[in-house]
Design a protein around this motif. Sequence first.
Motif, PDB file in Angstrom:
ATOM      1  N   THR A 190      52.558  71.015 -14.616  1.00  0.00           N
ATOM      2  CA  THR A 190      52.641  72.347 -14.251  1.00  0.00           C
ATOM      3  C   THR A 190      53.081  73.362 -15.260  1.00  0.00           C
ATOM      4  N   ALA A 191      53.052  74.635 -14.796  1.00  0.00           N
ATOM      5  CA  ALA A 191      53.388  75.831 -15.731  1.00  0.00           C
ATOM      6  C   ALA A 191      54.548  76.581 -14.867  1.00  0.00           C
ATOM      7  N   SER A 192      55.312  77.067 -15.608  1.00  0.00           N
ATOM      8  CA  SER A 192      56.558  77.811 -14.940  1.00  0.00           C
ATOM      9  C   SER A 192      55.833  79.018 -14.113  1.00  0.00           C
ATOM     10  N   SER A 193      56.660  79.431 -13.033  1.00  0.00           N
ATOM     11  CA  SER A 193      56.187  80.676 -12.353  1.00  0.00           C
ATOM     12  C   SER A 193      56.842  81.835 -13.013  1.00  0.00           C
ATOM     13  N   ALA A 201      59.376  75.360 -12.887  1.00  0.00           N
ATOM     14  CA  ALA A 201      58.512  74.822 -11.699  1.00  0.00           C
ATOM     15  C   ALA A 201      59.083  73.692 -11.087  1.00  0.00           C
ATOM     16  N   ILE A 202      60.297  73.327 -11.481  1.00  0.00           N
ATOM     17  CA  ILE A 202      61.008  72.084 -11.086  1.00  0.00           C
ATOM     18  C   ILE A 202      61.293  71.997  -9.670  1.00  0.00           C
ATOM     19  N   ALA A 217      55.211  66.809 -16.326  1.00  0.00           N
ATOM     20  CA  ALA A 217      55.106  67.763 -17.608  1.00  0.00           C
ATOM     21  C   ALA A 217      55.073  69.073 -17.388  1.00  0.00           C
ATOM     22  N   TYR A 218      55.861  69.832 -18.230  1.00  0.00           N
ATOM     23  CA  TYR A 218      55.996  71.252 -17.952  1.00  0.00           C
ATOM     24  C   TYR A 218      55.583  71.924 -19.111  1.00  0.00           C
ATOM     25  N   THR A 219      55.138  73.343 -18.935  1.00  0.00           N
ATOM     26  CA  THR A 219      55.022  74.148 -20.043  1.00  0.00           C
ATOM     27  C   THR A 219      55.740  75.502 -19.691  1.00  0.00           C
ATOM     28  N   ILE A 312      47.595  65.403 -11.843  1.00  0.00           N
ATOM     29  CA  ILE A 312      47.615  66.452 -10.757  1.00  0.00           C
ATOM     30  C   ILE A 312      48.212  67.421 -11.155  1.00  0.00           C
ATOM     31  N   ALA A 313      47.560  68.722 -11.075  1.00  0.00           N
ATOM     32  CA  ALA A 313      48.312  69.996 -11.438  1.00  0.00           C
ATOM     33  C   ALA A 313      48.649  70.878 -10.290  1.00  0.00           C
ATOM     34  N   VAL A 314      49.898  71.210 -10.448  1.00  0.00           N
ATOM     35  CA  VAL A 314      50.368  72.174  -9.497  1.00  0.00           C
ATOM     36  C   VAL A 314      51.281  73.334  -9.860  1.00  0.00           C
TER      37      VAL A 314
END
Length: 626
Positions: A190-193, A201-202, A217-219, A312-314
């Motif tokens: 995921t990527a942060s909003s 994006a937690i 996984a976060y960026t 899975i990307a969200v």
Amino acid sequence: MSPSPPLPSRPQPAWDRRTRPVSQRLPVPGAPTPAREPELPARPAPEPRTTLALAVLAVALAACTGPGTRETAAADLAQGMRVQSHAEADDLLTAGLGEAGLRSPVPPAFADALSPTAQELRRRAIWSNWRGIADLSPGSGYGSAYGSLARVPGREYHAFATLPGRQQPHRLMVQLPDAFDPDRRCVVVTASSGSRGVYGAIALAGAWGLPRGCAVAYTDKGAGTGFVDTASGQGTALDGRPAAAGEVVEFRVPAHAGDGIAPVAVKHAHSGDNPEADWGLHVRQAADFALQVLDRARPGEAPWTHANTRVIAVGVSNGGGAVLRAAGLPGDWMDAAVAVSPNILPRDGGRALYDYATEAAIWMPCALNAAAFDTVALARPGGAKSPAGTARCAALTAGGELQGDTAQSQAEAARAHLLAQGWTDAAITAGALSTAFDLWRAVDVTYASSYAGTGPGDMPCGYSLAAVDAAGAPRAPTATERAAWWSDASGIPPSAGVGILDTLAAGDDRALPGLRCLRALWDGRDARVRTAIEATRADLPRAGLPLVVIHGIDDGLVPEAFSGAAYAAWLRANGRELTYLRHPKAQHFDAFVALPALSGQYQPLLPQAYRALDEVWRQLQATPAH
């Protein structure tokens, strides 16, 4: 909110995915790191396995690949990975706050506001990001009807990384729950909003993936909350504290050399990298980083590859746009994607955020005084038409941009102008939120500087960012404020005591000269801005990628017609299929639906995102992975 149709399930023959280890390994350099937390040791990349035949369920089928895609390239870590275990008292999902702590409107306190610990900063960052994204109000249904507020023990891996050719590092994080299931190898990426920090994006990706035993996984996709007071140039360390001398920092900026109050540097605006152009690469890099972490954390089941681990990307908003940008990258590394309210600009059609946000900043205050919005509480402070809106109508009329002999006819003309540009009354109604919170100007100022590649001292149109007092005058930030920027800021000012300074402010409508200048950058007077925006266009996803896009019909910040609907139409015109879900009574901000001024007008959109993820998961699990 009306029920959604089921996601289509179509039989698809098995096909071979290229088996490969994480081809773009993120090397851990040998430079020493601070001793506060252990560094995860590097180990050699494993050899690739033989090809595995995977049966992949496709929600959409098509026949060709997208044009203009860029290969990912190796990214260097700025320092070694930092790993920390998190048990029930300080877990991955709630930082030990649990449901009651997350729902509390009072942020978790620091024992020493001048020197909060890394654990305190993390807890407060998680609290602020939960409350900035999810509707946690009483009766919202979060944690019961959808989502999870359960504590999840596990380990957290942090690193600074760079992309090739870019100047600034950015944050990557992997959360690995103790209940990770190696028999169902899965990574949620995921990527942060917005421009939020790495926990941005937690409330969706973390709360959906961690309870299912997936790594998440976060960026921060090159933005984030590592604000810098340029009086000293002191940055933010990997653990969120103000950095000590010699530490690697989130955002490097030289100290201010001029006179007067030093500006505050904000990474999204001042990195010089136009991070939006690389959103897709950031998501891909985070997915690769997760596999590297798994190689090291669970060597007995290595190698961890894109061929034997489902990804899975969200994402939501800018995070949703980043997910769709990643879907357009070459390769078959992604197994499914869900994008919610995405800020996305297709190759053909749609409108860029900067285009319609500069338009809204100028025209919407006036248009909201039209009769169509008489029942919109945020457009009628105290029950009367907005004086600021009346002043804007008068200024636009005086400038020859608007016709009308009365304030009311001018407001009606401004509304007609926006409708002619593709806005709807529903989007304008919800846009009253962004108008009331000065969000249009905040977006325009930040993105203009990012696109123009300017620093904190030479932002376009005479704007700058600084700590401000109650009257909006610049001042030096306090040590307490600086210590809390990483945990408390939203990523773009006004935020955490940092405001916008406008040197062009003049006349009865003081904001309008600067806003006109920002709009002129889009209208073609600054080639840097238009070129930078062109670099943010999406490429077509690969044929057969399960793809779900969800957009609220009433979205007033990223209007559906300009973004999600335009992207869906572009895909279908180019032979791609997707599941596109439109939802009435849904606007952009779940966190705002409980505001008294909205009076139950909107419903949260995250329940639909959880439902889409559940369905994608069910369908992927029904297909053998090996």
